[in-house]
Design an enzyme around this catalytic site. Structure first.
Site, PDB file in Angstrom:
ATOM      1  N   GLU A  90       0.798  -1.225   0.000  1.00 24.46           N
ATOM      2  CA  GLU A  90       0.000   0.000   0.000  1.00 24.46           C
ATOM      3  C   GLU A  90       0.832   1.277   0.000  1.00 24.46           C
ATOM      4  OE1 GLU A  90      -2.748  -0.441   3.246  1.00 24.46           O
ATOM      5  OE2 GLU A  90      -4.185  -1.504   1.978  1.00 24.46           O
ATOM      6  N   GLU A 121       7.285 -21.610   8.402  1.00 25.52           N
ATOM      7  CA  GLU A 121       7.675 -20.674   9.455  1.00 25.52           C
ATOM      8  C   GLU A 121       8.711 -21.266  10.410  1.00 25.52           C
ATOM      9  OE1 GLU A 121       4.842 -20.840  13.255  1.00 25.52           O
ATOM     10  OE2 GLU A 121       3.857 -19.953  11.508  1.00 25.52           O
TER      11      GLU A 121
END
Length: 305
Positions: A90, A121
């Protein structure tokens, strides 16, 4: 038999705890459920509010590197990784931040944005390798997120980034965790147990989103990406943003719609350039030169200090 301290049954992380208030959650009607979930989100806001001094220190530490052309490198896994991707993505439409200067790294790669990648992860070396592959260096700022504060992929990334000379900022939702110890700028977002035990996509994720919004927005403001509170570096890429650019230009300059349209056309849709043109009576190239000399700060270019 006594449970050993290392047992997962005695996990000390607050985000993994069972919330004592909501043990009858599965008996609630829709209205009560919605009230419980929304009320609990207030803890996210309070956690970020408590972290204001740490967030401010991170902004101050990051600014010099970004002013010298450094990048923002985001690292996370699961929900934290997706929030990292969102914030990085963004920055370009909101502030015209060059996309190559916002690098999101998520455990498991792009596939992990849409679906869980099993075991990704847990690979610390993969985190380190991704940081090195991104060309991370001393000018860069790495923002690492992990609700648990213990995610191996994220820890591997932070340690590699520090070894490469990058500034490291770590956001975790549990106190006393390895991520907060490893990062130069630790930020604790202590949200506590979730309504649904262990579901850190809830208020832990909300706190991370607020903290990321705050951190990146504060950086962009200090880097001259706004004038007053106007989004003058918005990247015009659709009809809605075209209208916004026109409205911002009129508001900031007092120009008529026709004058603002003409200036924006000459400025290639860049509000900041049109602003300087109209306020100082300059051509687009002259306004660009003045902005460059001011380091991109419209207020400085206008001689307002």
């Amino acid at each position: 038999m006594t449970t050993p301290p290392s047992s997962p049954l005695s996990d000390p992380r607050r985000t993994e705890g069972v919330h004592p208030t909501h043990t009858d959650l599965d008996r609630l009607d829709p209205l009560a459920l919605v009230q419980v979930f929304t009320d609990d989100q207030r803890a996210a806001v309070e956690a970020v509010r408590a972290a204001v001094p740490a967030l401010a220190r991170a902004v101050e530490a990051a600014l010099p590197r970004l002013e010298r052309g450094g990048r923002l490198v985001y690292v996370g896994a699961g929900t934290s990784g997706r929030l990292a991707v969102l914030d990085a993505t963004e920055l370009t439409p909101t502030f015209s931040w060059p996309p190559e200067r916002a690098v999101p790294l998520i455990a498991g790669g792009e596939r992990a944005i849409r679906q869980a990648v099993e075991g990704a992860e847990d690979d610390a070396e993969a985190g380190a390798a991704d940081v090195r592959a991104a060309g991370t260096g001393p000018q860069d700022v790495l923002i690492a997120l992990a609700a648990s504060g213990t995610t191996p992929y994220v820890l591997g990334a932070v340690r590699a980034a520090r070894a490469l000379g990058a500034l490291t900022i770590g956001l975790a939702n549990n106190p006393g965790t390895p991520l907060l110890a490893a990062a130069e700028c630790p930020i604790l977002l202590d949200t506590g147990p979730e309504v649904i035990s262990g579901s850190t996509r809830l208020k832990a994720g909300t706190a991370q989103k607020i903290a990321l919004n705050t951190l990146s927005s504060a950086l962009m403001v200090r880097l001259g990406k706004v004038y007053g509170n106007l989004m003058v570096d918005v990247k015009v890429s659709n009809a809605k943003l075209e209208t916004r650019a026109l409205r911002l230009t009129c508001h900031a300059t007092g120009a008529s719609e026709a004058e603002a349209r003409a200036a924006l056309a000459q400025a290639g849709g860049r509000v900041k350039t049109a602003l300087v043109m109209l306020r100082l009576g300059l051509s687009a190239p002259e306004a660009e030169v003045r902005l460059q000399a001011a380091g991109g700060h419209a207020r400085v270019a206008l001689g307002e200090g």
